[in-house]
Design an enzyme around this catalytic site. Sequence first.
Site, PDB file in Angstrom:
ATOM      1  N   ALA A 147       8.029   7.711  -8.899  1.00 18.91           N
ATOM      2  CA  ALA A 147       7.213   8.446  -9.880  1.00 18.91           C
ATOM      3  C   ALA A 147       5.726   8.122  -9.689  1.00 18.91           C
ATOM      4  O   ALA A 147       4.866   9.006  -9.804  1.00 18.91           O
ATOM      5  CB  ALA A 147       7.667   8.104 -11.291  1.00 18.91           C
ATOM      6  N   GLY A 167       0.776  -1.237   0.000  1.00 18.29           N
ATOM      7  CA  GLY A 167       0.000   0.000   0.000  1.00 18.29           C
ATOM      8  C   GLY A 167       0.805   1.283   0.000  1.00 18.29           C
ATOM      9  O   GLY A 167       0.379   2.288   0.572  1.00 18.29           O
ATOM     10  N   SER A 168       1.941   1.309  -0.714  1.00 16.46           N
ATOM     11  CA  SER A 168       2.690   2.575  -0.738  1.00 16.46           C
ATOM     12  C   SER A 168       1.982   3.622  -1.609  1.00 16.46           C
ATOM     13  O   SER A 168       1.997   4.818  -1.287  1.00 16.46           O
ATOM     14  CB  SER A 168       4.139   2.358  -1.187  1.00 16.46           C
ATOM     15  OG  SER A 168       4.218   2.072  -2.555  1.00 16.46           O
ATOM     16  N   ASN A 169       1.348   3.196  -2.681  1.00 12.39           N
ATOM     17  CA  ASN A 169       0.558   4.164  -3.465  1.00 12.39           C
ATOM     18  C   ASN A 169      -0.654   4.638  -2.668  1.00 12.39           C
ATOM     19  O   ASN A 169      -1.007   5.819  -2.710  1.00 12.39           O
ATOM     20  CB  ASN A 169       0.122   3.544  -4.798  1.00 12.39           C
ATOM     21  CG  ASN A 169       1.214   3.635  -5.840  1.00 12.39           C
ATOM     22  OD1 ASN A 169       1.531   4.718  -6.319  1.00 12.39           O
ATOM     23  ND2 ASN A 169       1.822   2.496  -6.155  1.00 12.39           N
ATOM     24  N   LEU A 211     -11.141  -7.989 -11.888  1.00 12.64           N
ATOM     25  CA  LEU A 211     -12.531  -7.616 -11.640  1.00 12.64           C
ATOM     26  C   LEU A 211     -13.371  -7.981 -12.871  1.00 12.64           C
ATOM     27  O   LEU A 211     -12.897  -7.879 -14.003  1.00 12.64           O
ATOM     28  CB  LEU A 211     -12.621  -6.120 -11.349  1.00 12.64           C
ATOM     29  CG  LEU A 211     -11.947  -5.711 -10.025  1.00 12.64           C
ATOM     30  CD1 LEU A 211     -11.719  -4.201  -9.964  1.00 12.64           C
ATOM     31  CD2 LEU A 211     -12.763  -6.184  -8.822  1.00 12.64           C
ATOM     32  N   ARG A 222      -6.585  -8.732  -7.869  1.00 16.70           N
ATOM     33  CA  ARG A 222      -7.668  -9.588  -8.354  1.00 16.70           C
ATOM     34  C   ARG A 222      -8.231  -8.997  -9.641  1.00 16.70           C
ATOM     35  O   ARG A 222      -8.380  -7.777  -9.751  1.00 16.70           O
ATOM     36  CB  ARG A 222      -8.821  -9.685  -7.340  1.00 16.70           C
ATOM     37  CG  ARG A 222      -8.440 -10.195  -5.984  1.00 16.70           C
ATOM     38  CD  ARG A 222      -7.834 -11.575  -5.995  1.00 16.70           C
ATOM     39  NE  ARG A 222      -8.725 -12.618  -6.469  1.00 16.70           N
ATOM     40  CZ  ARG A 222      -8.352 -13.880  -6.637  1.00 16.70           C
ATOM     41  NH1 ARG A 222      -7.110 -14.252  -6.370  1.00 16.70           N
ATOM     42  NH2 ARG A 222      -9.223 -14.777  -7.060  1.00 16.70           N
ATOM     43  N   HIS A 234      -0.415   1.597 -13.066  1.00 17.79           N
ATOM     44  CA  HIS A 234       0.309   0.453 -13.619  1.00 17.79           C
ATOM     45  C   HIS A 234       1.775   0.849 -13.814  1.00 17.79           C
ATOM     46  O   HIS A 234       2.058   1.935 -14.331  1.00 17.79           O
ATOM     47  CB  HIS A 234      -0.300   0.034 -14.962  1.00 17.79           C
ATOM     48  CG  HIS A 234       0.395  -1.147 -15.560  1.00 17.79           C
ATOM     49  ND1 HIS A 234       0.252  -2.419 -15.054  1.00 17.79           N
ATOM     50  CD2 HIS A 234       1.265  -1.244 -16.583  1.00 17.79           C
ATOM     51  CE1 HIS A 234       1.001  -3.250 -15.752  1.00 17.79           C
ATOM     52  NE2 HIS A 234       1.637  -2.566 -16.685  1.00 17.79           N
TER      53      HIS A 234
HETATM   54  C1  GRF Z   1       2.750  -0.711  -7.801  1.00 18.14           C
HETATM   55  O1  GRF Z   1       3.934  -0.863  -8.528  1.00 18.14           O
HETATM   56  C2  GRF Z   1       1.597  -0.480  -8.730  1.00 18.14           C
HETATM   57  O2  GRF Z   1       1.942   0.231  -9.871  1.00 18.14           O
HETATM   58  C3  GRF Z   1       1.205  -1.877  -9.096  1.00 18.14           C
HETATM   59  O3  GRF Z   1       1.368  -2.631  -7.935  1.00 18.14           O
HETATM   60  C4  GRF Z   1       2.337  -2.003  -7.109  1.00 18.14           C
HETATM   61  C5  GRF Z   1       1.676  -1.741  -5.793  1.00 18.14           C
HETATM   62  O4  GRF Z   1       2.578  -1.234  -4.853  1.00 18.14           O
HETATM   63  N1  GRF Z   1      -0.126  -1.895  -9.639  1.00 18.14           N
HETATM   64  P1  GRF Z   1       2.030  -0.573  -3.520  1.00 18.14           P
HETATM   65  O5  GRF Z   1       1.175  -1.621  -2.823  1.00 18.14           O
HETATM   66  O6  GRF Z   1       1.240   0.632  -3.895  1.00 18.14           O
HETATM   67  O7  GRF Z   1       3.245  -0.233  -2.717  1.00 18.14           O
END
Ligand code: GRF
Length: 220
Positions: free
Chosen positions: A179, A18-20, A99, A97, A115
């Site tokens: 990024a 969950g870093s994003n 969808l 998953r 992505h």
């Molecule tokens: C990220 O590289 C995102 O682009 C991809 O899965 C990864 C998730 O990383 N869809 P995080 O869980 O957000 O750290």
Amino acid sequence: MNSPNSRLRVAILISGRGSNMQALIEDCARADNPAEIALVVANKADAGGLARAGAAGIATAVVSHRTFADRAAFEAQIEEKLRAAGIQLICLAGFMRILSDEFVAAWRDRMINIHPSLLPSFRGLDTHARALAAGARFHGCTVHFVRPEMDTGPIIVQAAVPINSGDTPDSLAARVLSAEHRIYPLALRWIAEGRVRVENERAIVEGAVAAADLLINPRA
Ligand code: GRF
């Protein structure tokens, strides 16, 4: 998309660290952000992001695909959580998953994904190793509206990063990830500000300013 005094209610769907998600939560915590992360849903109870969301005071839910007979029942439970929280937009952030077409259609132009490649190149998994194997000079990341076919849909924003000669999949992934953390909050803000529309399957961002410089990477 939302009225001036109400913030756009957003759910983030995760499967892992969950870093994003964290980047989205942090940006939405700023007073000038018209989006609010109202719910984080994970399909795995051990997703690291759940603790991070909880620490930020965000409501969380676990909907484990393993406990449902089929995809329809799993998705119905997710829908129920989203409905109960009054969710208006979904951000997929490392949600692993697939969808169903029905779920994607129900959230058409109200569900976005990040992505780790410059789509339409390198859809699917292992994008960093594949970009290296292809000898690409640039790699990057894309935020796009979700369509039934995996890793397709109108592109909202992309960031390019150079591929350096000593890169490994991990070093490249780290450069791309930072990024990602910059463009995902940007895309969410633009949507919450009502600046993004889809026309002829292209996303148009009102007031978007092109970068003043071109990135050219001949690579040593
Ligand atoms: C990220 O590289 C995102 O682009 C991809 O899965 C990864 C998730 O990383 N869809 P995080 O869980 O957000 O750290």
